[in-house]
Each structure stands twice: as C-alpha cells, then as structure tokens.
Design an enzyme around this catalytic site. Structure first.
Site, PDB file in Angstrom:
ATOM      1  N   CYS A 108       0.832  -1.193   0.000  1.00 51.57           N
ATOM      2  CA  CYS A 108       0.000   0.000   0.000  1.00 51.57           C
ATOM      3  C   CYS A 108       0.871   1.248   0.000  1.00 51.57           C
ATOM      4  CB  CYS A 108      -0.895   0.028   1.229  1.00 51.57           C
ATOM      5  SG  CYS A 108      -2.045  -1.354   1.351  1.00 51.57           S
ATOM      6  N   GLY A 116       1.584  -2.664   5.058  1.00 49.86           N
ATOM      7  CA  GLY A 116       2.321  -3.824   5.523  1.00 49.86           C
ATOM      8  C   GLY A 116       1.429  -4.993   5.857  1.00 49.86           C
ATOM      9  N   GLU A 117       1.946  -5.854   6.730  1.00 49.93           N
ATOM     10  CA  GLU A 117       1.188  -7.010   7.178  1.00 49.93           C
ATOM     11  C   GLU A 117       1.608  -7.346   8.602  1.00 49.93           C
ATOM     12  OE1 GLU A 117       0.219 -11.657   5.944  1.00 49.93           O
ATOM     13  OE2 GLU A 117       1.417 -10.427   4.592  1.00 49.93           O
TER      14      GLU A 117
END
Length: 164
Positions: A2, A76-77
């Site tokens: 993103c 992110g994650e």
C-alpha cells in the site's frame, strides 16, 4: 504494498495537495483509494490500497474506529494478527473485518503505544487520535516498511520564537 500519506498543518490542509500525493502512488495500491480530513482541516490522511489480508471494502482505509476517535492508515502485514484477535475480543473489542488493519485500531485503543510490543510483521502506520489531537507513527523494527517524514518550523509573525 500500500501507499500512505498524510499532512498535518497549522492551517487548513489542501485537499488538492493530499490527493496529488496519494494519487502519485497509484501503482502501490490499485485495489482502493481513501482519504480522511479532520473537522478543523488541519490533518489529512490518504491511502492507496493493495488488498491482501481482507479483500472486502469494510477493510478500506483510512480506517476510523467504532467510537470515531481514531483514524488509521497502514502499509504492511501483521503476521500475528489472528493470534492477537482472541485476546482483544476477551477484552471487549468486536471486529467487523478480518483485516490486520482493524486489529491495529483495537490494539491502540487497548494499549496505546505499548501495542508495538505485541506486533510481529512488516509495517508502517499512522494513527491520529482525535481526542488527544496527536499522531502516533510507527514502523517495523527492521525498517522493512520505512516511513519518511518532514518537520517544518513555523515562525509566528512578530515573534522571535520558533514552534515545531
């Protein structure tokens, strides 16, 4: 991957500028676009979304907390978000998405900045706390998702002090 942007000012933020910044990163997030502007116009947050964890529009960003006091944008994650969810539910939080983004909102509501101790993943995010009129900006500990920012001094007319 993103893309997130934000502007904080001492005067009204330009919507045109925020949108230009956000849209210059269209390649980072083809699955969604979002923006949020504070009521006083001094804070603006934008996002381009690459949907990976929760593909629904309910997980779009910037995400506003249920009580509308927090606004979050995230890149992110969070690898352990599924493990953190039962703890948050047991503390009274409810979820409307399967996204790691919403987990970040609830973690901040529960733990404030200490939430970082619980996170495992690669991330960069910004939370605007409307009640405190404060930004909380964080990134993962290895800098996989770096955050770049700039602070400008604002000199008031007829005064010799500089505010930051």
């Amino acid at each position: 991957m993103c893309g997130i942007v934000g502007i904080v000012g001492t005067k009204k933020v330009s919507k045109t500028l925020l949108r230009a910044m956000r849209d210059s990163m269209a390649h980072r997030g083809p699955d969604g676009v979002g923006e949020w502007f504070s009521e006083d116009g001094q804070v603006a947050i934008g996002q381009r979304r690459l949907a990976i964890v929760d593909l629904s529009v309910l997980a779009n960003q910037p995400m506003v907390s249920k009580n509308e006091k927090l606004v979050l944008t995230f890149n992110g994650e969070i690898y352990n978000h599924r493990e953190l969810r039962p703890e948050l539910i047991s503390l009274g939080h409810s979820f409307k998405t399967d996204s790691d983004t919403e987990g970040l909102v609830h973690l901040y509501e529960q733990y404030g900045p200490d939430m970082l101790r619980k996170l495992r993943g690669m991330f960069g995010f910004c939370i605007f706390d409307k009640k405190k009129n404060q930004l909380f900006i964080a990134r993962d500990f290895f800098g996989i998702k770096p955050i770049y920012y700039r602070v400008e001094s604002v000199v008031e007319k007829n005064k010799s002090t500089t505010k930051i």
